[in-house]
Design a protein around this motif. Sequence first.
Motif, PDB file in Angstrom:
ATOM      1  N   LEU A 133       3.085   9.360 -10.156  1.00 30.08           N
ATOM      2  CA  LEU A 133       3.037   9.203 -11.613  1.00 30.08           C
ATOM      3  C   LEU A 133       1.768   9.828 -12.187  1.00 30.08           C
ATOM      4  O   LEU A 133       1.805  10.445 -13.258  1.00 30.08           O
ATOM      5  N   GLY A 134       0.638   9.662 -11.487  1.00 28.71           N
ATOM      6  CA  GLY A 134      -0.607  10.255 -11.957  1.00 28.71           C
ATOM      7  C   GLY A 134      -0.531  11.763 -12.007  1.00 28.71           C
ATOM      8  O   GLY A 134      -1.017  12.405 -12.958  1.00 28.71           O
ATOM      9  N   ILE A 135       0.076  12.367 -10.986  1.00 29.29           N
ATOM     10  CA  ILE A 135       0.250  13.828 -10.968  1.00 29.29           C
ATOM     11  C   ILE A 135       1.158  14.263 -12.120  1.00 29.29           C
ATOM     12  O   ILE A 135       0.877  15.245 -12.828  1.00 29.29           O
ATOM     13  N   TYR A 136       2.239  13.509 -12.319  1.00 33.94           N
ATOM     14  CA  TYR A 136       3.213  13.885 -13.355  1.00 33.94           C
ATOM     15  C   TYR A 136       2.614  13.803 -14.757  1.00 33.94           C
ATOM     16  O   TYR A 136       2.753  14.746 -15.553  1.00 33.94           O
ATOM     17  N   VAL A 137       1.948  12.689 -15.085  1.00 37.04           N
ATOM     18  CA  VAL A 137       1.423  12.533 -16.450  1.00 37.04           C
ATOM     19  C   VAL A 137       0.258  13.490 -16.710  1.00 37.04           C
ATOM     20  O   VAL A 137       0.031  13.907 -17.855  1.00 37.04           O
ATOM     21  N   ALA A 138      -0.490  13.851 -15.655  1.00 40.63           N
ATOM     22  CA  ALA A 138      -1.557  14.840 -15.843  1.00 40.63           C
ATOM     23  C   ALA A 138      -0.961  16.205 -16.155  1.00 40.63           C
ATOM     24  O   ALA A 138      -1.480  16.948 -16.997  1.00 40.63           O
TER      25      ALA A 138
ATOM     26  N   ALA B  64       3.040  -4.085  -9.543  1.00 40.46           N
ATOM     27  CA  ALA B  64       2.805  -4.032 -10.988  1.00 40.46           C
ATOM     28  C   ALA B  64       1.313  -4.142 -11.299  1.00 40.46           C
ATOM     29  O   ALA B  64       0.785  -3.425 -12.153  1.00 40.46           O
ATOM     30  N   LEU B  65       0.622  -5.021 -10.607  1.00 50.07           N
ATOM     31  CA  LEU B  65      -0.815  -5.192 -10.845  1.00 50.07           C
ATOM     32  C   LEU B  65      -1.627  -3.984 -10.388  1.00 50.07           C
ATOM     33  O   LEU B  65      -2.751  -3.788 -10.859  1.00 50.07           O
ATOM     34  N   GLY B  66      -1.080  -3.179  -9.496  1.00 46.53           N
ATOM     35  CA  GLY B  66      -1.793  -2.000  -9.003  1.00 46.53           C
ATOM     36  C   GLY B  66      -1.501  -0.734  -9.780  1.00 46.53           C
ATOM     37  O   GLY B  66      -1.950   0.348  -9.376  1.00 46.53           O
ATOM     38  N   MET B  67      -0.789  -0.842 -10.905  1.00 46.82           N
ATOM     39  CA  MET B  67      -0.423   0.340 -11.671  1.00 46.82           C
ATOM     40  C   MET B  67      -1.625   1.019 -12.327  1.00 46.82           C
ATOM     41  O   MET B  67      -1.532   2.146 -12.804  1.00 46.82           O
ATOM     42  N   GLY B  68      -2.761   0.351 -12.358  1.00 43.91           N
ATOM     43  CA  GLY B  68      -3.955   0.963 -12.932  1.00 43.91           C
ATOM     44  C   GLY B  68      -4.414   2.207 -12.184  1.00 43.91           C
ATOM     45  O   GLY B  68      -5.160   3.038 -12.739  1.00 43.91           O
ATOM     46  N   ASN B  69      -3.973   2.374 -10.928  1.00 42.31           N
ATOM     47  CA  ASN B  69      -4.357   3.563 -10.160  1.00 42.31           C
ATOM     48  C   ASN B  69      -3.760   4.847 -10.733  1.00 42.31           C
ATOM     49  O   ASN B  69      -4.195   5.945 -10.367  1.00 42.31           O
TER      50      ASN B  69
ATOM     51  N   LEU C  15       0.822  -1.205   0.000  1.00 46.79           N
ATOM     52  CA  LEU C  15       0.000   0.000   0.000  1.00 46.79           C
ATOM     53  C   LEU C  15       0.857   1.256   0.000  1.00 46.79           C
ATOM     54  O   LEU C  15       0.583   2.212  -0.733  1.00 46.79           O
ATOM     55  N   ILE C  16       1.908   1.262   0.816  1.00 46.12           N
ATOM     56  CA  ILE C  16       2.780   2.432   0.881  1.00 46.12           C
ATOM     57  C   ILE C  16       3.507   2.641  -0.450  1.00 46.12           C
ATOM     58  O   ILE C  16       3.505   3.746  -1.015  1.00 46.12           O
ATOM     59  N   VAL C  17       4.113   1.573  -0.965  1.00 47.13           N
ATOM     60  CA  VAL C  17       4.905   1.687  -2.193  1.00 47.13           C
ATOM     61  C   VAL C  17       4.013   1.962  -3.395  1.00 47.13           C
ATOM     62  O   VAL C  17       4.269   2.872  -4.200  1.00 47.13           O
ATOM     63  N   SER C  18       2.935   1.179  -3.539  1.00 47.54           N
ATOM     64  CA  SER C  18       2.096   1.278  -4.726  1.00 47.54           C
ATOM     65  C   SER C  18       1.400   2.630  -4.822  1.00 47.54           C
ATOM     66  O   SER C  18       1.436   3.286  -5.876  1.00 47.54           O
ATOM     67  N   TYR C  19       0.766   3.067  -3.732  1.00 49.69           N
ATOM     68  CA  TYR C  19       0.014   4.318  -3.803  1.00 49.69           C
ATOM     69  C   TYR C  19       0.926   5.537  -3.870  1.00 49.69           C
ATOM     70  O   TYR C  19       0.545   6.569  -4.420  1.00 49.69           O
ATOM     71  N   THR C  20       2.131   5.436  -3.351  1.00 50.10           N
ATOM     72  CA  THR C  20       3.096   6.527  -3.519  1.00 50.10           C
ATOM     73  C   THR C  20       3.514   6.643  -4.979  1.00 50.10           C
ATOM     74  O   THR C  20       3.513   7.745  -5.564  1.00 50.10           O
ATOM     75  N   ILE C  21       3.849   5.498  -5.591  1.00 51.47           N
ATOM     76  CA  ILE C  21       4.292   5.508  -6.993  1.00 51.47           C
ATOM     77  C   ILE C  21       3.174   5.950  -7.924  1.00 51.47           C
ATOM     78  O   ILE C  21       3.356   6.824  -8.780  1.00 51.47           O
ATOM     79  N   THR C  22       1.992   5.346  -7.780  1.00 51.08           N
ATOM     80  CA  THR C  22       0.899   5.659  -8.706  1.00 51.08           C
ATOM     81  C   THR C  22       0.389   7.086  -8.532  1.00 51.08           C
ATOM     82  O   THR C  22       0.003   7.734  -9.510  1.00 51.08           O
TER      83      THR C  22
END
Length: 330
Positions: free
Chosen positions: A123-128, A204-209, A113-120
């Motif tokens: 990344l979501g902020i950056y690509v937006a 990897a499976l949580g990258m959809g966030n 949860l810590i790693v996945s939600y931090t990364i996604t």
Amino acid sequence: MKYILSRFGFYMLAFMAAVTINFFLPRMMPGDPIQSFLARLAQNGGNVSPEMIASLEALYGYSTNVPLFNQFITYIGAIFSGEWGMSTRFFAPVFDVLGRGMLWTLLLVGVYLIVSYTITTLLGIYVAWKRGTWADSVITVGSVIISSTPSVVMALAMYFLFASNLQWFPTGYAYDPQLDPALSFEFIGSVMHHIALPLTCMVALGMGNVMGMRSNMINQLGEDFIVMGWAKGVKDDKVMLQYGARNAVLPMITTFAMSIGGIFGGSLIIEIIFNYPGLGQITYQAILARDYPLVQGYLLIMTAMVLGANFIADCLLFVLDPRLRTELEQ
């Protein structure tokens, strides 16, 4: 406070409804845990007497002579007293068996949860912010492709490639069996080495966030206060993080809470494939052995975690979102 108490009452009702389903559902399934245990005992040459059957039914709470409603009342009382019954698979109290697996599952899911939600989120902020560029196209398309892969396929592929063939990672256990659990660099390093592959698979499976955070961020960038910030000459970094991202993260809190159940469900498959000794592995063995008390205990823990996560999310939204407080006060 009134809002928080009302949400707490709602989740308590939901918990009691889940407890009721948790009690009756296993008893509607074909088979009987006592008969399954006696069959295994008979195969090993054990003697089965009527007295033994009666003792086992009393021990595990599956007596055919006690009305189902009385069993349910006893079950409710046992839940809140911590007496969750005995496991017919591990021959130990359910609470103790689940406690051993809970430690490793919480470690795996917590780090995820810590790693996945931090990364996604980042990344979501950056690509937006970089929408329409090549970085936006590569990251968004790549995250969708990776997250759309079935968890079984992803886990099996990573297991056979990195653990079985290349042997970069261990093929099972939570740490090296030759080590004694202790707060040492060697033991902690072994734990991290064993958790690395299943953790990477889950991340990897949580990258959809990434797509969810990207959509929230783009919606915020079109708001008037963002345009006003740019018009006043506020720096881009401040507009992106303090103005846009701060508000875009709020819907992700709800998404995070609602995904808890799916995360634990996905971890069950991951633990089975990677032979990781968490709740998923224990529950899988319990299902095969028709160990109803252990399966019920697992479902009860999952229910409490999902409802607890949603309650915490409601409280956080109430604290962080002034619009919600204003709406409730009106």
